[in-house]
Each structure stands twice: as structure tokens, then as C-alpha cells.
Design a protein around this motif. Sequence first.
Motif, PDB file in Angstrom:
ATOM      1  N   THR A 183       0.796  -1.221   0.000  1.00 39.20           N
ATOM      2  CA  THR A 183       0.000   0.000   0.000  1.00 39.20           C
ATOM      3  C   THR A 183       0.832   1.276   0.000  1.00 39.20           C
ATOM      4  O   THR A 183       0.271   2.357   0.119  1.00 39.20           O
ATOM      5  N   SER A 184       2.147   1.163  -0.123  1.00 38.28           N
ATOM      6  CA  SER A 184       2.952   2.392  -0.128  1.00 38.28           C
ATOM      7  C   SER A 184       4.229   2.204  -0.918  1.00 38.28           C
ATOM      8  O   SER A 184       4.720   1.086  -1.117  1.00 38.28           O
ATOM      9  N   GLU A 185       4.748   3.320  -1.363  1.00 40.21           N
ATOM     10  CA  GLU A 185       6.031   3.362  -2.065  1.00 40.21           C
ATOM     11  C   GLU A 185       7.141   2.797  -1.188  1.00 40.21           C
ATOM     12  O   GLU A 185       7.989   2.015  -1.633  1.00 40.21           O
ATOM     13  N   GLN A 186       7.135   3.198   0.075  1.00 44.42           N
ATOM     14  CA  GLN A 186       8.215   2.810   0.989  1.00 44.42           C
ATOM     15  C   GLN A 186       8.265   1.301   1.204  1.00 44.42           C
ATOM     16  O   GLN A 186       9.352   0.712   1.243  1.00 44.42           O
ATOM     17  N   MET A 187       7.105   0.656   1.303  1.00 43.13           N
ATOM     18  CA  MET A 187       7.094  -0.775   1.580  1.00 43.13           C
ATOM     19  C   MET A 187       7.476  -1.603   0.352  1.00 43.13           C
ATOM     20  O   MET A 187       8.042  -2.693   0.474  1.00 43.13           O
ATOM     21  N   ILE A 188       7.173  -1.110  -0.828  1.00 43.02           N
ATOM     22  CA  ILE A 188       7.621  -1.800  -2.040  1.00 43.02           C
ATOM     23  C   ILE A 188       9.143  -1.775  -2.117  1.00 43.02           C
ATOM     24  O   ILE A 188       9.792  -2.784  -2.426  1.00 43.02           O
ATOM     25  N   LYS A 189       9.719  -0.626  -1.802  1.00 45.45           N
ATOM     26  CA  LYS A 189      11.187  -0.526  -1.822  1.00 45.45           C
ATOM     27  C   LYS A 189      11.809  -1.417  -0.740  1.00 45.45           C
ATOM     28  O   LYS A 189      12.862  -2.018  -0.948  1.00 45.45           O
ATOM     29  N   ALA A 190      11.144  -1.504   0.404  1.00 39.28           N
ATOM     30  CA  ALA A 190      11.649  -2.375   1.461  1.00 39.28           C
ATOM     31  C   ALA A 190      11.603  -3.832   1.013  1.00 39.28           C
ATOM     32  O   ALA A 190      12.544  -4.603   1.247  1.00 39.28           O
ATOM     33  N   TYR A 191      10.523  -4.211   0.337  1.00 37.83           N
ATOM     34  CA  TYR A 191      10.398  -5.591  -0.121  1.00 37.83           C
ATOM     35  C   TYR A 191      11.470  -5.948  -1.146  1.00 37.83           C
ATOM     36  O   TYR A 191      11.909  -7.100  -1.228  1.00 37.83           O
ATOM     37  N   SER A 192      11.911  -4.972  -1.921  1.00 38.60           N
ATOM     38  CA  SER A 192      12.936  -5.238  -2.940  1.00 38.60           C
ATOM     39  C   SER A 192      14.264  -5.659  -2.320  1.00 38.60           C
ATOM     40  O   SER A 192      15.150  -6.157  -3.023  1.00 38.60           O
ATOM     41  N   LYS A 193      14.413  -5.510  -1.005  1.00 34.71           N
ATOM     42  CA  LYS A 193      15.657  -5.882  -0.324  1.00 34.71           C
ATOM     43  C   LYS A 193      15.720  -7.371   0.019  1.00 34.71           C
ATOM     44  O   LYS A 193      16.770  -7.864   0.434  1.00 34.71           O
ATOM     45  N   VAL A 194      14.604  -8.094  -0.116  1.00 41.18           N
ATOM     46  CA  VAL A 194      14.603  -9.488   0.312  1.00 41.18           C
ATOM     47  C   VAL A 194      15.410 -10.328  -0.673  1.00 41.18           C
ATOM     48  O   VAL A 194      15.599  -9.934  -1.833  1.00 41.18           O
ATOM     49  N   PRO A 195      15.886 -11.509  -0.268  1.00 38.92           N
ATOM     50  CA  PRO A 195      16.756 -12.304  -1.144  1.00 38.92           C
ATOM     51  C   PRO A 195      16.044 -12.872  -2.361  1.00 38.92           C
ATOM     52  O   PRO A 195      16.667 -13.050  -3.407  1.00 38.92           O
ATOM     53  N   ARG A 196      14.762 -13.173  -2.241  1.00 37.79           N
ATOM     54  CA  ARG A 196      14.032 -13.765  -3.369  1.00 37.79           C
ATOM     55  C   ARG A 196      12.697 -13.044  -3.550  1.00 37.79           C
ATOM     56  O   ARG A 196      11.632 -13.611  -3.315  1.00 37.79           O
ATOM     57  N   PRO A 197      12.736 -11.795  -3.987  1.00 35.86           N
ATOM     58  CA  PRO A 197      11.477 -11.078  -4.180  1.00 35.86           C
ATOM     59  C   PRO A 197      10.689 -11.680  -5.326  1.00 35.86           C
ATOM     60  O   PRO A 197      11.254 -12.116  -6.333  1.00 35.86           O
ATOM     61  N   GLY A 202      14.705 -13.247 -14.038  1.00 34.32           N
ATOM     62  CA  GLY A 202      15.391 -13.500 -12.785  1.00 34.32           C
ATOM     63  C   GLY A 202      15.706 -12.262 -11.989  1.00 34.32           C
ATOM     64  O   GLY A 202      16.250 -12.354 -10.878  1.00 34.32           O
ATOM     65  N   MET A 203      15.390 -11.084 -12.519  1.00 33.34           N
ATOM     66  CA  MET A 203      15.635  -9.823 -11.807  1.00 33.34           C
ATOM     67  C   MET A 203      14.316  -9.268 -11.276  1.00 33.34           C
ATOM     68  O   MET A 203      13.254  -9.519 -11.832  1.00 33.34           O
ATOM     69  N   PHE A 204      14.408  -8.506 -10.191  1.00 34.51           N
ATOM     70  CA  PHE A 204      13.245  -7.823  -9.653  1.00 34.51           C
ATOM     71  C   PHE A 204      13.387  -6.349 -10.000  1.00 34.51           C
ATOM     72  O   PHE A 204      14.123  -5.602  -9.354  1.00 34.51           O
ATOM     73  N   LEU A 205      12.727  -5.930 -11.078  1.00 34.02           N
ATOM     74  CA  LEU A 205      12.831  -4.552 -11.556  1.00 34.02           C
ATOM     75  C   LEU A 205      11.935  -3.643 -10.724  1.00 34.02           C
ATOM     76  O   LEU A 205      10.756  -3.941 -10.512  1.00 34.02           O
ATOM     77  N   VAL A 206      12.488  -2.548 -10.264  1.00 37.33           N
ATOM     78  CA  VAL A 206      11.732  -1.562  -9.491  1.00 37.33           C
ATOM     79  C   VAL A 206      12.107  -0.176 -10.001  1.00 37.33           C
ATOM     80  O   VAL A 206      13.294   0.186 -10.016  1.00 37.33           O
ATOM     81  N   TYR A 207      11.106   0.584 -10.444  1.00 31.78           N
ATOM     82  CA  TYR A 207      11.379   1.959 -10.882  1.00 31.78           C
ATOM     83  C   TYR A 207      10.116   2.793 -10.690  1.00 31.78           C
ATOM     84  O   TYR A 207       9.005   2.274 -10.630  1.00 31.78           O
ATOM     85  N   SER A 208      10.308   4.092 -10.601  1.00 30.75           N
ATOM     86  CA  SER A 208       9.207   5.000 -10.271  1.00 30.75           C
ATOM     87  C   SER A 208       8.298   5.237 -11.470  1.00 30.75           C
ATOM     88  O   SER A 208       8.668   4.983 -12.620  1.00 30.75           O
ATOM     89  N   PHE A 209       7.116   5.747 -11.187  1.00 29.15           N
ATOM     90  CA  PHE A 209       6.186   6.106 -12.259  1.00 29.15           C
ATOM     91  C   PHE A 209       6.790   7.178 -13.176  1.00 29.15           C
ATOM     92  O   PHE A 209       6.568   7.167 -14.384  1.00 29.15           O
TER      93      PHE A 209
END
Length: 876
Positions: A263-277, A377-384
Motif C-alpha cells: 500500500t505504499s512506495e516505501q514498503m515496495i522498496k523495502a520488499y525489494s531488499k529481500v533475497p528472493r522477491p 530472474g531480476m526484480f525490476l523496481v522503478y518510479s512512475f
Amino acid sequence: MSNAPRTRWGPVRSLLCLAPLFVLAPYYAYRQHYALPEPITELINPSTSLPQISEAQILAHAKYLSEDIGYRTVGTAEHALGDAWMVAQAEKVRAQCDDAVRAVPGRKLECEVWHQRGSGHHRFDMMGRRLYKTYVDLTNIVVRLSDGTDAGKEHAVLVNSHLDSTLPSPGAADDALPVGVMLECIRVLVGTPTWEPKHAIVFLFNNAEESLQDASQLFSTQHPIAHTYACYISLCPPCALLLTVSCDAAAGTTGPELLFQATSEQMIKAYSKVPRPYGSVIANEIFTSGIILSDTDFRQFELYLNVTGLDMAIVGNSYLYHMRKDLVENIEPGVAQHMAENTLALLHHLTSSESPLPELASAGYSKPQTVFFQYFGMFLVYSFTTAKIMYATSFILALIATRVTYVDPSPALKKGTSFVGEQARGFLVVTGSFVGAAVGANVVAFLMDTVLGRSLSWFSSIFACIFLYGPAALTGALASQLLFGRIREKTAFTSIAVLQTFIAVLTQMFNIGSGGALFLSSAPLVPAMLLNSMLTNPGDDISLWAYALGQISPLVTGTMLSCAVLDVFVPLTGRIGEEAPAEYMIANIVAVNGAYIVPLVIPFVHRFSHRILVRAVILLSMVTGISMAFFAMRSPFDDMHQKRLFVIHMENITSQEQHLHVAAADAAPRFHDLAVSIAKEFSIPGVTSETQVMDDWNSDWDTMYPFSAFLTPYKFDLPLRAEHQDIPLKHDLTISAVNSTVDAAAGTRTFTLIVTHPGIIWTAIAFDAHVIKWGLDDNPPDEHARHHIKEASFYGVDQWSVDLVTKLAPGDETGEVKVNYVGIHEKAMWPGKRAEKEQGGRAMKLFEEMDTWLEKETKGSVDAMFLGCVGGVDVV
């Protein structure tokens, strides 16, 4: 480059050349999607001598809860045993924490434990219906790990799972597995000498999620530390209310842990830190949009505390078990390891100095403005913002490449066609193929569902629907090309690139991150166009190398997205009831995914003559017919993908009658035939099954309200068998009104409605009245309306009440209210109470016999839930 004419390969040779790509790319994507880590059994890492996540330990916890204790429905003795077990585990944690601090003097670590008990009520609107919940003496077990300082406890992260299981399920994956994950994370954190949390972690083991989130509401509104956390992680699987009448089997048993809601930008970025997102913005936008009617404790945390969080769960192949099948033995090795390792990594990040918790607590959270996808195999994360720039650039490059590589039409085609005119026709052809694919799939859905009456034939296998609707969709896509005549292969190729990049830009402009899927699929098309210009002469066929390059990304990305979508939607659409268009939903999903996975099939067919196109349509039509014939003979259900049956033995207190109520929630054919067979075997001879209207006034199913709206119910008269006559009816459910006063001048009646229910759980009442004021909330409907109130209480609690002020109808001097009431015998739930069947009265004797008959009659393809209920009508 030589200008010598090139030899054209035929369609078979060309397809054989591309075949390795079409096999290996989806296979790679499939393996990536379902990849799981190796499960670990040892509690201590032999290399570091430090504690590590052990799947064996997690499964041991889950097995104890789900099998040693068993069915932990709220209000049962097993539910109380689960509560006591969890209290004991929390006390062990406190002792381990004390030992860990003594072993490392000066270590900043404090462990606190609460066993919360409380009563309350809340409104739980769902499916367009108003529902009120009341609960008495429910419990939560709370464990907080912190550095012991007030500052360290100020901004915490909450981790949540629930101890109870649903009606009627042993609840291994939903939700004993996450309970084990949380306990294992605590063990590793406490046992790591160097770990000192900068921010606290609150582990909430709530005790009544399946009764509509009562315990999380209790925690959120009454616990003294509820206001201290700034974000939460919910490990409860999404109780997809379309998937199940009572939130059973909403978790998966295979595949990776999926981030299905953030539900937030911050938590998505936090999730990207896990070993197997693992997750995508598509899943996030689907769940947050409400398209899928699903719910978890997420609702209570947002409603009462306005905090942000993540919903993480295993949802792969979620329909591999139903009700009784939620057992540890059905959980694939590596599933628990994956969820636990990701959860532990999240907790490490959120309790570190880099944590977003202070920002979330001080400035609040921002709605998600992030695109995220699993890609090769990559977890891509980028802003709108980045997405808009990238997609616009891709669109412009596609336009430029289309113009640069354009050549005048060959003499064989229409002369004088302008660049713009030809591309416009190309867009029309490509759009037409998409529409044709949808039409083809929906025509087959109509034939299977309405004409042949063989709906849900794909249900017992995740990918079966592809073999039914894939040929139909491809037939429709190619048949649409017959309407437009010949178009140049290159025109169709470039039109796809321009159209996909344009739609990606357009959707992103509306801040819909799912448009990124089209960007990922179209990304290689421009390089493919440029490669083709280097490998071919003007006017040549498009190089097969260009096809290979252009198809890699759609094949891989599309296959992974399809696996995720089918994992969720196949069970959902198979569980949404007779009135929902399940067959058409699956048909359209296959058509859309197919168009996404193989977009270049359209330019490829325009590579060849009109005669070959006609032959392809005829051949595919034949394949579609063969596929329909095969699936028409196929049963939707088997012993691992069962048809759910809901059975109620009702003892009517008012009439002293007993009835058998049978219902199904699956949109599958032939339920009527099964109901007729049940009536013949168990009802009074000569009495036929009677179809019931399921509405707000059908109180026989009120223990499941409002999920009962998905049921197709039948009602049977039951004979009073000789072997049952010596078993007395247990009418331990009464409704009364006390402290009743009528104010004739004001036209109101004030009273307290008391429900007394020793030995009865999940009581529900329904009545019609104009309520002016009551003890449930401050906003009762300002009209004469139907009201539903459901109860959930701890084992042994046998009374609840509600204060009411009602408006008298004209001419009514007493204000009496007619109340329908119903509840479940705590000892009469099969198979959960199998060990206590002698205490379950008539109902359990009938259930045991009926369960045996169903197993033999249906060859194990039906999983029945049996509830012994009492109910009646009273005027108070």
C-alpha cells in the motif's frame, strides 16, 4: 549486402526453425516462476554456528497446530488448545531472550509478551451487504522485540498471522505455516548475538481471523501498544471470498511467496531488499482495485490505525487442497523456507538504521508510485516518473524505427499506399486479431458452458484451460485476418511495436503501473526491427532472427505472468458460484495472455499466401473441435481438486423438525444430479429435493452470511431413523429480551437482546426492524431494514447481548421483533470432531454415514463440510 533474391522458407520449415525458442523460453520462465530454495533442516548453521531458518522447524509447528491439535475453529476446544500452545511458545521466547541477554552482557534486547483478552464489536460490510460482528473474550498473543528503550519502541513493524482455522479445515497453510515462520524468525533474531533492533518488532499471533477478523480488530482498537507500529507485514493468505465461502484454502501449497498487495512506495522498496522477491505491479493493482473480492487482517490495520503494509503469501496452485486438504503433507518442500527467508530479511531491513519506519511515522506514507516486475530472474523496481520517460522514449524510437525501415509497397501489393495509411491499416489488423482471439475463446466458452453443459472441465489442472481455449483464441485471431486481406509482413510487425509502446505510455499516464508489462514485451521489437534491416534487403521477408529476438521477452515475461495469473484465477473462477461467468473469465484470460505471449504470430501469417492462411484457420478449427471433444468428456474434479459440498443438519427449535440442507459454491455442472442422489439416499422416501432461494431472509445458512450468497442450496426432509430416536435434541440456544420499556410518546422501544448458547458457536441472528440506536455503532440504517449480527466467542463463553432502541410501526404498541437465530453445535462438525462423534448427537451419526457414501459415490471427488446446527424463530 547482396541484392540477390532470397529463397522463402515455407511455414513448416520456418516454425521448426523457431521451435527451440518457443519451447526453451517458456520452460525457462516456468522454472523461474516455481523455483524454490532448498529446505534447511538444521537449526544452527554449521559454518557460522549461528541460528538459521529451518523449514523443518516451521513445518513441525504447522503440523502440531493442524494435526496434533487439529481443526481450530473459533469457539471450539481446539481453538482454546491452540491459544494455550501459543501462550506457552511466547513464554519460551521470553525465556530464550533472557538467556540470550545474559550470554552477551550489554546486549540491547528486550522481549515482552502479552496475552490479550477482550470483547467488542465491529461492522464488516462485504459484497454489498451490511454485517455486524460481536465477539466475547477473544484472545491475542503478542510478542515485542526491542532494544528496551522508549525510542526503540516508538516506531515498530507489526508482523501478523492467525492461529485459528476456518470451517472446517485443519489450517496448515492457512495459517499455521505463517505462525511457524514468525516463530522461526523470532528464534533466529533472538539467537543472533549481534542483532540489536533499532526499531521494535511486534509479532501478533491473532486468534480469530477466519471469523471475520475479530481478533485483529480487538488488537487494533484495544491493545495498549497498537498505536506504536508504523507499518505491518501480513502473512495471512488472501482470503479470496470468491474462492471460498468461508475463506478456506486461500493459501497456496506450491511456488514462491508472492507479494500480492503493497500500500505504499516505501514498503515496495523495502520488499525489494529481500533475497528472493517475487511479485508484480499487476497483482498489486488487481488486489487493491477490488476486482478480486478478497480480504485479510490488512483491512483492520488500515481502517483503525491508518498504517501501510505488505500482504505476502504463498498462492501458487492454491486449489490443490480444499477444507480437509490443508495439510502439511500437501505443502511443497521449499515453500516455508522461501517465505521465512524473505520475512527475516524484511525484518532485518526494517529494524536497521536504514529503515523507513521513522519517515512513515512522521510524514505518513505515500500511495504506490512504483512499477515492479519479475524479469529474467531480476526484480525490476522503478518510479512512475521513470516509467513515463522510458515508455515515451520507447514509443518515439518505435515510430522512428518504423519510418526509417519503411519501403514502398511491392508491385504485388496496392500501389500509392502512404506510410500513414499503411500503418493505420496495420493497427487495424493487429487490433482485429486481438478482438478475434477474444471472440474465438468466448464462442468456445459459450459452447462448453451453455450448449454442452460441460463448464469447469479445465478446473483440475492449472494449465488445462490453455489447451482448451488456446487453439480457439489462435483460430479467432487468424480468422480475423481473412476480413482485412493481405497486408505486408513488415507493416504488421512494426504496427505491433508502435501499438504496444503507445498503450504502455497511455496507461502509465493514468498512473496504472500494469502498463509496464507491454513495455517489457515491446522492448526488444525496435532492436529486432533494426536487426532485420541489417540482415535483409528492402522488400525481403522479415528475418527469422528478428522474430527470435522480438519474441524472447514476450515469451518469458508472458509465461511468468500467465503462471501467476492462472495460479490465482483458475481456483477463483472455479469457486464463484453458478451465477458468475467463470467459463468466460477463463476464456478471456487465456485469450489476452496468448495475445501477449505471441504477438508476432500476426506478421508471421502475413509472411505467406492467403491460401496458407485459410488452411491454418481450418486446421486450427479442427484442433479446437478435438480439444472441445476431449474436455467435454473430462471431469472437472478429482481427489486433489475436489468439488466442495456444504451440508447442514438443521434441528429447528420452533417446529421440532429436522432438515438436511445441501449446497455447492462451485460453478460446476451436475450439482443438481448429486443433490437428487443425496435426496434419494438420505431424505424421506418419495420426497424430492427442494431448491431454496438464497437471499437475506434464508436464515438456515446465516452462520455463513454473507458468503452464503454464493451457495446454490437444496433442502431435504429427513426421516427420524430408529437408531436416532434415543438421542435427544439439544436445544441449547435461546433468545430473550430484558429491560424492555416502551415509550408511547416517542414511539420507541428500548430493550436488551440476549443470546444464550451453551455448547453452540458461531451464532447468528437476523431480524427486521427500524433501529434508531444500538450498541454496535452510531450509524444504524435510518429505515426499516433487515439486520444481521454474527457472534464469535472463546470456548466456553455462552452468552452475548446487544442494546437496542427501535422505532414502533404505526399502530404497534409493543414493538415486538421477530428474530431468526441459528448456531453450530461445537461437537457436531465433521470431520473436525470425528474423535468426539459420540457427543455430536444425531447429526454426527448422519454425517459419518453420508461422508462414507459420498466417498464411494463420487470416487473421492467431493469434499464435504458437515455442520450440525440448531435454529428457530422467536418473537421478543
